[in-house]
Design an enzyme around this catalytic site. Structure first.
Site, short mmCIF file in Angstrom:
data_model
loop_
_atom_site.label_atom_id
_atom_site.label_comp_id
_atom_site.label_asym_id
_atom_site.label_seq_id
_atom_site.Cartn_x
_atom_site.Cartn_y
_atom_site.Cartn_z
CB SER A 1 -0.97 -0.03 1.19
OG SER A 1 -1.96 0.95 1.06
CD GLU B 1 -2.35 -2.73 -4.13
OE1 GLU B 1 -3.52 -2.99 -3.77
OE2 GLU B 1 -1.68 -1.83 -3.62
CG HIS C 1 -5.32 -2.66 -0.27
ND1 HIS C 1 -4.44 -2.29 -1.27
CD2 HIS C 1 -5.11 -1.79 0.75
CE1 HIS C 1 -3.75 -1.23 -0.87
NE2 HIS C 1 -4.14 -0.91 0.35
#
Length: 305
Positions: A108, A205, A275
């Site tokens: 992330s 992503e 995630h």
């Protein structure tokens, strides 16, 4: 450049370089890692909180530097992502990292560190679960431990057998694996810390981004001439990037087809990293071959010593 492999009994250094985590979540993550058989050392500022940041920029950067310098710390694991990693970059001493190579893991917001550490020092880093992640998920834990604890000369990464990884554009691509969270990749463009795209395999992503937002970011990368330089693409989890209806929107699949698949470079999708769960560990910076026809990623070099 690679770090020493992880062994049971080793010390994991935990830092909070982005957003703060709740004390009870920090304790839960630490307790589980201890239960697995590891020792823990926490950064001095791991419990700090300054608005949406886990302390000041200098303090968060200091914790990272301290962990690289600490001879008792074997690997560095981030507590969580959120926001804030980019703010610390002016305070990172890349010579310290280069002279003290260690396994560094996160995802992330941690995407910024993963790629910058590789481009600035050559250190292979790891897009993988963090201390606040659900390591009780069996595929997530197995991938994490297998990647960091086994001194493999080469190995393959593929989805669990019950989860299909799709071949979107057939063929093979080679290069270093780079990337991670699309939003963070996009935000580094034009800075001294941008991702190395040329002749590399780009992994992307994201989470909680509507299709138009994914479109905007991919279009930005196209207009910058970045996606055209990649040798291939790994499309990971795009969690909650859909809408309840599409009367005034393209679907995410349409955006991907128009912005990425149209480049006709080898591409796989639904790779289980991002995630959601399972969360497979991917070495950032490692030389690899993307075999879309067989739906596997071949890592062509050791990623730990």
């Amino acid at each position: 450049m690679i770090g020493k492999k992880l062994n049971y009994g080793d010390t994991i250094g935990i830092v909070s370089p982005s957003s703060p985590e709740k004390p009870e979540a920090i304790k839960k993550g630490i307790d589980y890692l201890i239960k697995l058989g590891f020792k823990i050392k926490t950064g001095k500022h791991i419990y700090d909180k300054w608005g949406y940041l886990a302390g000041t920029d200098k303090d968060r950067a200091e914790d990272i530097m301290d962990m690289f310098l600490d001879k008792d710390v074997d690997i560095i694991l981030c507590m969580r992502g959120g926001y804030g990693s980019m703010r610390t970059l002016p305070y990172i001493n890349f010579d310290i990292i280069k002279n003290n190579p260690k396994i560094f893991v996160g995802f992330s917001d941690i995407t910024t560190y993963l790629n910058t550490f590789f481009t600035k020092t050559g250190l292979i880093t790891f897009h993988g679960p963090m201390a606040s992640s659900n390591l009780e998920d069996k595929h997530t834990l197995k991938s994490f431990l297998d990647t960091l604890m086994k001194e493999n000369k080469s190995y393959t990464i593929e989805n669990p057998s019950e989860i299909n990884m799709k071949c979107e554009v057939p063929g093979k691509a080679s290069g270093n694996i780079v990337g991670g969270n699309l939003s963070l990749i996009n935000n580094t463009i034009g800075t001294p810390y941008e991702v190395s795209f040329e002749n590399n395999i780009l992994f992307i992503e994201d989470v909680h981004e509507e299709p138009y937002s994914i479109d905007r970011m991919l279009t930005h990368l196209l207009l910058c001439g970045k996606l055209q330089k990649c040798s291939g693409f790994i499309l990971g989890q795009f969690k909650n990037c859909t809408l309840p209806h599409y009367e005034r929107s393209l679907r995410l699949e349409e955006v991907i087809e128009d912005r990425i698949l149209s480049l006709n470079k080898p591409t796989i999708s639904n790779f289980m990293s991002g995630h959601d769960y399972p969360k497979l560990t991917l070495p950032i910076g490692a030389k690899a071959e993307l075999d879309c026809d067989n739906r596997i990623i071949k890592i062509l070099e050791p990623v730990v010593l």
